[in-house]
Write an enzyme that holds these catalytic residues in place. Structure first.
Site, PDB file in Angstrom:
ATOM      1  NE  ARG A 201       1.447  -2.905  -9.825  1.00  5.67           N
ATOM      2  CZ  ARG A 201       1.653  -2.658  -8.535  1.00  5.67           C
ATOM      3  NH1 ARG A 201       2.295  -1.578  -8.156  1.00  5.67           N
ATOM      4  NH2 ARG A 201       1.211  -3.495  -7.616  1.00  5.67           N
TER       5      ARG A 201
ATOM      6  CE  LYS B 137      -3.430  -2.949  -6.780  1.00  5.17           C
ATOM      7  NZ  LYS B 137      -2.140  -2.372  -6.412  1.00  5.17           N
ATOM      8  CG  ASN B 138      -5.377  -2.575  -2.479  1.00  4.57           C
ATOM      9  OD1 ASN B 138      -4.800  -3.207  -3.357  1.00  4.57           O
ATOM     10  ND2 ASN B 138      -4.828  -1.542  -1.866  1.00  4.57           N
TER      11      ASN B 138
ATOM     12  CB  CYS C  55       4.556  -1.238  -4.739  1.00  6.41           C
ATOM     13  SG  CYS C  55       3.354  -0.493  -5.845  1.00  6.41           S
TER      14      CYS C  55
ATOM     15  CG  ASP D  92      -1.783   1.536  -0.038  1.00  8.96           C
ATOM     16  OD1 ASP D  92      -0.659   1.039   0.149  1.00  8.96           O
ATOM     17  OD2 ASP D  92      -2.739   0.901  -0.496  1.00  8.96           O
TER      18      ASP D  92
ATOM     19  NE  ARG E  55       4.086  -4.790  -0.028  1.00  3.66           N
ATOM     20  CZ  ARG E  55       3.150  -4.593  -0.973  1.00  3.66           C
ATOM     21  NH1 ARG E  55       3.490  -4.352  -2.210  1.00  3.66           N
ATOM     22  NH2 ARG E  55       1.873  -4.663  -0.660  1.00  3.66           N
TER      23      ARG E  55
END
Length: 427
Positions: free
Chosen positions: A408, A34-35, A128, A316, A133
């Site tokens: 997600r 995903k990232n 998230c 993560d 952040r």
């Protein structure tokens, strides 16, 4: 790929019912990371000609949202199976859809608009809820490259008549901030040097893609250098790297249940520090014949873990290791040096009857005690995954709600765990 409001409400209410106590063993294949996929989709929109990205985890909600947002903002994106063809089209075009506020990677539209000498109003980004952040480094860097930035109640407005290369130093190595400036600087005049950049594998892969497309990007330890070009042709093909975060999660799932797993077509290249910790804990992990094998048959040992920028343990993964600590007799500590408030999931894990407490930027787990089935909520992507892991070893049935958070970042997680022998329903 349109999603109705009713579909969104249903997605948010989705639950996962898990019967614990089953050993997980077998072979699985990973989806694209995903990232890696999200920033590479945005970077592919630098090109004048369509660039094809293969192995895109198209079922992930964040990926679907980014595709819709880019399309509505004028980018050309065509989907065929798990492959995407991406090009600039007539991006940027007007105001970005409000759906962009649901994902943090929508920030990359600012760099893309600056690169293409356009103007864009971006709703405040989401993602998230894992503590502080900030996106100030994104805005600072874009301004250093010559973009005009304005923050209003409606969102973040960027405008540029053309970027000029600059030396930019981050006060901390931000992943998406590094990616945003790489995109913005690709079409700027002159050289841009990002110091204290994050140069984790996803960024290295994005640099490879951009260079194939016609950009000039070099990455070394914490330094990224971009020589701006007058145009980015695009028109290439590149595969998204396998999801290393998925790999660690499924290794931990199998290890917690005392099982053995084979991850086909994968290597340990990007998870060597994770593997070092897993081996110290008592999980056997090795690579052979183009696959990774792991066994959780041995007794697990308590551990102390600190997150760190690559090649350290990524933030993560700390909720995943926190769940693993339930199976290790003794006291384990997990300290997050990046997101100091990323412990909302701890209250959910407590519902399984385990001993876990958080204070400041540290969680403490007293492992070796049996867990009981519980009703828990996925507070965020990785926190939700940690609840699934706890449910897999808990006695009886557990119900996880707000599963859309987990989806997600994990493509078909229920199906892959069932493939390993888990008993999971998604009513």
């Amino acid at each position: 790929m349109a999603m109705t409001m009713e579909h969104q409400r249903t997605n948010q209410q989705k639950t996962m019912r898990i019967e614990g106590g089953r050993e997980l063993s077998g072979t699985i294949r990973l989806s694209g990371a995903k990232n890696a996929a999200l920033p590479m989709i945005a970077a592919a929109c630098l090109g004048e000609e369509p660039t094809i990205l293969d192995n895109v985890p198209i079922e992930l909600r964040d990926v679907q949202i980014l595709i819709r947002v880019l399309r509505e903002a004028g980018a050309y994106i065509a989907l065929e199976g798990s492959s995407l063809a991406c090009a600039r089209g007539d991006f940027p075009r007007g105001t970005v859809n409000r759906e962009a506020s649901e994902i943090r990677y929508s920030l990359l539209l600012l760099g893309l608009a600056a690169a293409h000498r356009g103007e864009l109003l971006l709703p405040m980004p989401g993602g998230c809820k894992i503590g502080d952040r900030k996106y100030d480094l994104h805005l600072m860097g874009l301004q250093r490259l010559g973009a005009r930035i304005e923050e209003t109640e409606a969102g973040i407005r960027v405008a540029s008549e053309g970027g000029v290369g600059a030396d930019i130093e981050f006060y901390l190595p931000t992943t998406s901030g590094t990616e945003n400036l790489m995109i913005a600087a690709a079409l700027a005049s002159g050289r841009t040097t990002i110091l204290n950049a994050n140069t984790r594998p996803e960024i290295m892969e994005m640099a490879k893609l951009m260079n194939l497309m016609g950009a000039k990007v070099s990455c070394s330890n914490r330094v990224v250098q971009i020589d701006g070009q007058s145009r980015i042709q695009g028109g290439v093909r590149y595969a998204i790297m396998p999801g290393w975060d998925e790999a660690v999660t499924y290794i931990v799932a199998s290890a917690m249940t005392g099982g053995e797993i084979c991850i086909a077509d994968f290597s340990l290249d990007f998870i060597r520090e994770d593997v070092r910790h897993l081996r110290e804990i008592g999980v056997d992990v090795f690579e052979w014949g183009g696959a990774v094998y792991a066994s959780g048959k041995k007794q697990k040992r308590a551990f102390d873990l600190f997150t760190a920028p690559y090649p350290g343990i990524n933030s993560d993964m700390q909720p995943i290791f926190a769940a693993l600590a339930f199976t290790a007799a003794g006291k384990s500590t997990i300290t997050d040096l990046r997101f100091t408030d990323r412990f909302r999931y701890v209250e959910e894990l407590k519902k399984f009857g385990g001993s876990i407490h958080a204070f400041g930027n540290t969680a403490i787990v007293e492992g070796g005690r049996p867990l009981q089935g519980a009703h828990a909520t996925a507070t965020d992507l990785r926190g939700g995954a940690s609840c699934v892991l706890a449910a897999l070893i808990a006695e009886g049935e557990s119900i996880i709600t707000n599963v859309s958070q987990i989806e997600r970042g994990y493509e078909n997680i229920a199906g892959k765990l069932r493939q390993l022998g888990a008993r999971i329903d998604t009513p």
